[in-house]
Design an enzyme around this catalytic site. Sequence first.
Site, PDB file in Angstrom:
ATOM      1  N   ASP A  49       0.826  -1.207   0.000  1.00  0.00           N
ATOM      2  CA  ASP A  49       0.000   0.000   0.000  1.00  0.00           C
ATOM      3  C   ASP A  49       0.861   1.259   0.000  1.00  0.00           C
ATOM      4  O   ASP A  49       0.356   2.372  -0.124  1.00  0.00           O
ATOM      5  CB  ASP A  49      -0.981   0.007   1.169  1.00  0.00           C
ATOM      6  N   ASP A  88      -1.119  -6.131  -0.454  1.00  0.00           N
ATOM      7  CA  ASP A  88      -1.555  -5.543   0.814  1.00  0.00           C
ATOM      8  C   ASP A  88      -3.061  -5.325   0.839  1.00  0.00           C
ATOM      9  O   ASP A  88      -3.655  -4.853  -0.152  1.00  0.00           O
ATOM     10  CB  ASP A  88      -0.890  -4.172   1.017  1.00  0.00           C
ATOM     11  N   GLU A 187       8.891  -4.525  10.765  1.00  0.00           N
ATOM     12  CA  GLU A 187       9.339  -3.228  10.258  1.00  0.00           C
ATOM     13  C   GLU A 187       9.729  -2.284  11.392  1.00  0.00           C
ATOM     14  O   GLU A 187       9.092  -2.270  12.450  1.00  0.00           O
ATOM     15  CB  GLU A 187       8.235  -2.563   9.414  1.00  0.00           C
TER      16      GLU A 187
END
Length: 277
Positions: A49, A88, A187
């Site tokens: 995304d 995503d 992440e």
Amino acid sequence: MDLPSTDTRISAELIRRAKGSTPIVCLTAYTYPVARLLDSHVDLLLVGDSVAMVLHGHATTLGASLEMMIAHGQAVMRGSARACVVVDLPAGSYEDSAEQAVASARRVVDETGCQAVKLEGGVAMARQIAAIVETGIPVMGHIGLLPQSVEKDGGYKIKGRTDENVADLFADALAVEGAGAFSLVIEGTIERVAADITRRISIPTIGIGASGDCDGQILVIDDMVGLTVDRVPKFVKEYADLRQVISHAAELYASEVRNRTFPGPAHVFSATNRSDA
């Protein structure tokens, strides 16, 4: 196990089995030509995304819609033959309920033909992950820094700095694993914490701003090739400088158009030369 190097499409199950073997190579892709160029070099292409920011100019990933993700997912599937393609689920398409998550995931898979979907969140999204997996659609999880939650978190904040946050990250990772995800993106997380999570869980971890000990790595393609025109994250290594290449090419083109050296004889059609066609 090592992933196959043939043109056979890599499945989510093959990615899952690659835990602890040769690191899994992942990049984002949003377009047909980029997917064509990357396909033979990577194991997994993520239609992230991040496309909302990278290609559409939004300030955050919250600008992505389900329709946007499907359109780019279709392009990447057309451009790839080997890589496992994961799309995503954008913000707002899965958080409300397991039923919403299943409907969105089914639409993405049916309309793109991708191998899996990805969604953000751990403990809070375990029910959604399990429901999607139960329908036969593989799910990639995502914990740590969550771009879809950046407004709620007050910015892009590195995770794993406090004991409480570390405990939460481990709980999230175990929840994603327990819900049946085939892999997990970590992440923006302190290196030691990401490495410890990788050793703790049985599914592959894919790091981005995390640890070299993760089972694989991913970067945004525009960041990796030096095409990002705004701030480049600290964790990115630029392997090329396409900003300079494109700017220089545009400068040369503009100069040649203005001084009428382009188009030249080689770039126009002649009525007397049938080979021009």
